[in-house]
Design a protein around this motif. Structure first.
Motif, short mmCIF file in Angstrom:
data_model
loop_
_atom_site.label_atom_id
_atom_site.label_comp_id
_atom_site.label_asym_id
_atom_site.label_seq_id
_atom_site.Cartn_x
_atom_site.Cartn_y
_atom_site.Cartn_z
N ASP A 116 3.53 8.17 22.02
CA ASP A 116 3.98 7.14 22.95
C ASP A 116 4.95 7.68 23.98
O ASP A 116 5.27 8.87 23.99
N LEU A 118 8.24 6.44 26.91
CA LEU A 118 9.17 5.44 27.44
C LEU A 118 9.42 5.71 28.92
O LEU A 118 9.57 6.86 29.33
N LEU A 120 12.43 4.74 31.03
CA LEU A 120 13.72 4.32 30.50
C LEU A 120 14.85 4.52 31.50
O LEU A 120 15.31 5.64 31.70
N PRO A 317 20.96 15.16 25.18
CA PRO A 317 21.38 16.19 26.14
C PRO A 317 20.46 16.23 27.36
O PRO A 317 19.76 17.21 27.60
N VAL B 68 17.01 17.85 27.18
CA VAL B 68 15.96 16.89 27.53
C VAL B 68 15.71 17.01 29.04
O VAL B 68 16.58 16.67 29.85
N GLU B 70 12.94 19.05 32.26
CA GLU B 70 11.75 19.80 32.63
C GLU B 70 11.70 21.19 32.02
O GLU B 70 10.67 21.87 32.12
N ARG B 80 1.21 15.01 26.22
CA ARG B 80 2.67 15.19 26.26
C ARG B 80 3.06 16.09 27.43
O ARG B 80 2.48 17.14 27.64
N PHE B 81 4.05 15.66 28.15
CA PHE B 81 4.60 16.50 29.21
C PHE B 81 6.11 16.53 29.04
O PHE B 81 6.67 15.74 28.26
N ILE B 84 10.58 13.71 32.58
CA ILE B 84 10.77 13.66 34.03
C ILE B 84 12.02 12.83 34.29
O ILE B 84 12.11 11.68 33.88
N HIS B 85 12.99 13.44 34.93
CA HIS B 85 14.27 12.79 35.20
C HIS B 85 14.36 12.47 36.68
O HIS B 85 14.20 13.35 37.52
N LEU B 86 14.58 11.22 37.00
CA LEU B 86 14.64 10.77 38.39
C LEU B 86 15.93 10.00 38.62
O LEU B 86 16.40 9.27 37.75
N MET B 87 16.47 10.14 39.80
CA MET B 87 17.67 9.38 40.16
C MET B 87 17.27 8.05 40.80
O MET B 87 16.38 8.01 41.66
N ASP B 116 20.16 6.66 36.75
CA ASP B 116 18.99 7.51 36.63
C ASP B 116 17.99 6.96 35.62
O ASP B 116 18.20 5.90 35.03
N LEU B 117 16.92 7.67 35.47
CA LEU B 117 15.76 7.18 34.73
C LEU B 117 15.02 8.35 34.12
O LEU B 117 14.96 9.42 34.72
N LEU B 118 14.47 8.14 32.95
CA LEU B 118 13.63 9.15 32.32
C LEU B 118 12.22 8.61 32.11
O LEU B 118 12.06 7.45 31.72
N ILE B 119 11.25 9.45 32.37
CA ILE B 119 9.88 9.20 31.90
C ILE B 119 9.69 10.20 30.76
O ILE B 119 9.67 11.41 30.99
N LEU B 120 9.60 9.67 29.58
CA LEU B 120 9.86 10.47 28.39
C LEU B 120 8.79 10.28 27.32
O LEU B 120 8.80 9.28 26.61
N PRO B 121 7.87 11.22 27.21
CA PRO B 121 6.98 11.17 26.03
C PRO B 121 7.85 11.35 24.78
O PRO B 121 8.67 12.27 24.72
N LEU B 122 7.68 10.46 23.83
CA LEU B 122 8.63 10.42 22.72
C LEU B 122 8.47 11.59 21.77
O LEU B 122 9.34 11.83 20.93
#
Lengths: 332, 332, 332, 332
Positions: A116, A118, A120, A317, B68, B70, B80-81, B84-87, B116-122
């Motif tokens: 899955d 998120l 977030l 982190p 956490v 890239e 899974r990638f 991705i951290h975005l402001m 900020d925001l994360l697109i985060l495969p868990l």
């Protein structure tokens, strides 16, 4: 507690000048070196961790995070929305067997997995604000330039610097309970004297290196109402300006509340939005936790009279992150 | 340790039948009721938490999460990638003042915030696998149907059920160090006897309710090579099949490793992919941690000879989540 | 128009049996081969494109898409939210120069670029439903199994198959204007006779290969009210069941409306949700456009009396997509 | 063609001064008013659209977009990744029936729907660059300040302003074919004389209001190699500096190529990255299309000798967008 500076008198109508004086009074810029990025987390010493572990008596553990998902309080303000949870592959694909086609190259080797994802916003739920989260006069904590927080995130004062630092003695201040109230109403200002009274009622003290959790009961009020209502960004009970020196002088390591924004809303300063964020995050270098779920912990503390505990709440982190979701643990 | 059942002999060429026998041998379905969703986390008792807190002696704290972002190891497998951290808003907007226009309705009240925001495969980085992460024969742990994990996530055995449960005694098993090696090579099978030898070398025991962290050193090898290489899904050192009963019989609460997938790759069973996931997650109901960063902790344990510690690694309470990122804390 | 089959009488209280009879009556399964994925788009011939180009007389061009962004109508139903637009790098980073640090490796070569990103539910705004969007009795159009739409998207009937097919003659049916109304009220059923009357009022005909755009005026009503209200998933004017054969028998290539769901809501069939989707998408293999912005076009058609035009509305060729945002062009 | 200004001599080693002179020479700032946001799209008149429709002779339609999905060329540069496609609900959920539980409130009314979502960097595939995509000396097209492109996107010159403007006469210039080559090698500079020669070889002219598609064949080369290789950001054939005045003087409305970045890479100017972007996007106000798939169209044009066609390539009206994916249609 060592009072390092004279008290700042808060005028009847505080404004930006009041905020500037408090910010200067509570400044930790340079205190731990010109390259410091930890701020008041420096107050926590290894011996404090050992001592905090000694507070674990019953083995009861409390999670202080609200659920991460669409049930959260956000309504779009500041671009924040509730976390979006999506499946990459699910149990249905296992049942139909298409997971073999789509993920295992057509080769069935008995196992079926699910995955899955998120989307977030890092300030959407129970979270730590990093010291790069707030800017004032073009600066973040320790005087770093605001441009340290660029398109790819914070290159200074990001949340990752605190990734193994937020473990220590936690103390809950249950302000409404000390006042005999189920919760504080929105707009209720918590003053330094209220914190003192609360500590006295609870029979506990706070000092250097402590992480202080302040309950307003607003989350209980929302639960009672059956709706988050204006929780996210609307009127809220919270810290008043005179608590800044109270926090600073005690060498507190971090503060968290059960509200969206820690400080009282509407703010005491019509011309300044969230002045306590300016004072505490930018100048004191104190990390602030928000949307902490304190109800079960508060009930337990009321029941056994122990308002102190081992507290472990490391952020993820996240490289460059200006905040992080967290599942804080209070261990009693 | 109470051995509950006869040993399962692992044939020279194990296959699905071996896996089925081990799964049955190590099954905890129904052990804690037909509605249980916690599995072996039930092994942890409050008294264990108290005892674990007693292990905190120096106050040194170790974060076991990789960064956490890239820089992570993912290469696309299983969708899974790397995160991705975005402001949403950054320091540049504060400097130019456009944050006032874009977020504060044009009203400047001195403060500037960043979000900020994360697109985060868990399952992308340091993570817990929930008991809904693996399906075998149409079932997840405790016999629940695979359809419990639907398009909106797991309605049973989601990661949120463990949100205040993964606190207890942690024990590090530094397998390569016990063998005098910097790391185990990819494909190296860790057998039950290796675990016993490691414990003996370290002078520590594991038992009911412990969370066991097993170091293979693969992350050190990647660091030495300057690249993740095939870390995500390629050959890896890891647990062999005969460790299933070793883990089960000791009533271990959870296991984590410094590899992508906990068990040895290639698997011992050509016909079954990740058989240990089937046995441990689906049948034993044991949560598995992966991509744990164990290097600094391992060095510290080697230095002071103390391989046990208070361990706090709560997942985020992601509603329906089949996994969660985690920043595990080892507190010594 | 060639009526291929006897009329289906719609009972006073239609139900699933009615839907099944209509679905069978309007079925195109196998009509263009057992491997067809285009459905009624097959009705469009190259000569139709040439003829449609001949309708371009004034050179006026109309975009039929609502804005893509947070101003959209979604409220969370079916997991749909309004598109989230985020900047990867923006003009502020150019002004501060941090874009050089963060994206150009510190080497300033004069240029400054900006980049952005969408998180976009494909059914969130003006969109085409692919023939893989609706499933009935375990099948999608042409009898393909529902499992053709797996975790990684549709491997049959995805939106990409139509990527160069939706160009042809468009005809606007402005139903409320023909009735002298500003808009049709929510719940208003548009029947076959209404379509006939509208065509007659407009002096235009529709036939093989046409793309028919049906205006209900609901978007105008929302605009008048200053709010989307229940537009997304609530009561709506739309097509009634007896228009299915009307559409089918005329060999229409595609249909689009200015509503969230094309057909009337509440549906005529209490036991079946969106029966027209079952009949048209699954059985007729007809692609449906929704949330089309028809107001400016309708005004223009009323002004010049020309309700036919060249229509170009290719979806994005999203691999596996079950829908696509589209900016349809009506060229007069 | 009306040459409005003297030619700019391109020195043997062009640099920032050359770029500045070309930018000034080709500037359209103020040409269509101080509030213009359309730039050279103003060149397209309604009569041009009518004339372009007259070019439709065979009814053949060509999609010029590469597939939208993980097969794209991106490798992470500038934060761009290939589109991520996720299912919100899929056919498996229909088969198991869990879609009823998860999306229909447990009420089964026969229909089953699927929904999906894209995470889509707007410059990741076939796309238009908006006039807010490039900044030079703190300005975007028409002299607007760079801060017009803020955290929430462009408030001036966003892609949405062009949402019904990119329809007109398209002309393909197949440069390698005119040279008898399958493709131009990376680094090959296309000069103004090459464009003239190509037009002559093709027997076609370009002028005011045309959208010019320039084929380099690089996509064919990648296909031949079986890999995108360094397509995204590496060496590429493309426009040389002397084509800027060629494009400007002809009043061309827009330019698109089959490469990642339109202009030749490495650039002719070691000190300036992508100088043509500065000249054309910032100063001429000309929108640039990139990663256009021109192979099938080129083959068709070669076969019938008709290199002109009706071209419809509206961007999605993304509020604040600095780019947009597009599925351009060439209609012959």
């Amino acid at each position: 507690m060592s009072v390092r500076a004279p008290a700042i008198e808060i005028p009847a109508q505080p404004d930006i000048d009041t905020v500037r004086r408090l910010a200067e009074r509570c400044s930790n810029w340079g205190r731990w070196g010109t390259d410091d990025q930890l701020g008041t987390l420096n107050h926590i010493q290894p011996s404090d961790v050992v001592a905090a572990a000694g507070l674990v008596r019953s083995g009861r553990v409390f999670s202080l995070s609200i659920p991460v998902g669409e049930s959260g309080p956000q309504t779009g303000g500041f671009g924040r929305f509730n976390p979006i949870h999506l499946m990459i592959r699910d149990g249905n694909a296992a049942v139909t067997g298409t997971v073999v086609r789509d993920f295992y190259g057509g080769r069935d080797r008995y196992i079926r997995g699910t995955d899955d994802l998120l989307i977030l916003p890092l300030q959407s739920g129970t979270q730590w604000d990093a010291l790069s989260h707030i800017i004032f006069d073009g600066k973040i904590y320790n005087g770093y330039d605001a441009t340290s927080v660029g398109s790819k995130g914070a290159i200074l004062n990001d949340i990752a610097v605190a990734s193994e630092r937020i473990v220590g003695r936690g103390v809950l201040l249950d302000v409404p309970r000390a006042l005999g109230l189920p919760w504080l109403e929105p707009g209720h200002q918590i003053h330094a004297a209220d914190l003192d009274a609360c500590l006295e009622a609870q029979g506990v003290e706070v000092g250097r290196g402590d992480i202080v959790l302040i309950r307003t009961g607003q989350m209980a009020q929302c639960r009672d109402a059956g709706s988050w209502g204006a929780y996210a960004g609307g009127s809220a009970p919270g810290l008043a300006l005179d608590t800044a020196t109270w926090i600073f002088d005690r060498d507190i390591a971090a503060v968290a509340t059960d509200t969206w924004g820690m400080e009282v809303l509407p703010n005491e300063t019509p011309d300044v939005f969230q002045p306590m964020h300016i004072i505490l995050l930018v100048h004191a270098g104190l990390m602030v936790g928000e949307i902490f779920e304190l109800e079960a912990l508060a009930d337990d503390c009321a029941a056994d009279g122990q308002y102190e505990f081992l507290f472990s709440a490391p952020p993820l982190p996240i490289t460059g992150g200006v905040g992080s979701p967290v599942n804080p643990m209070a261990i009693k």
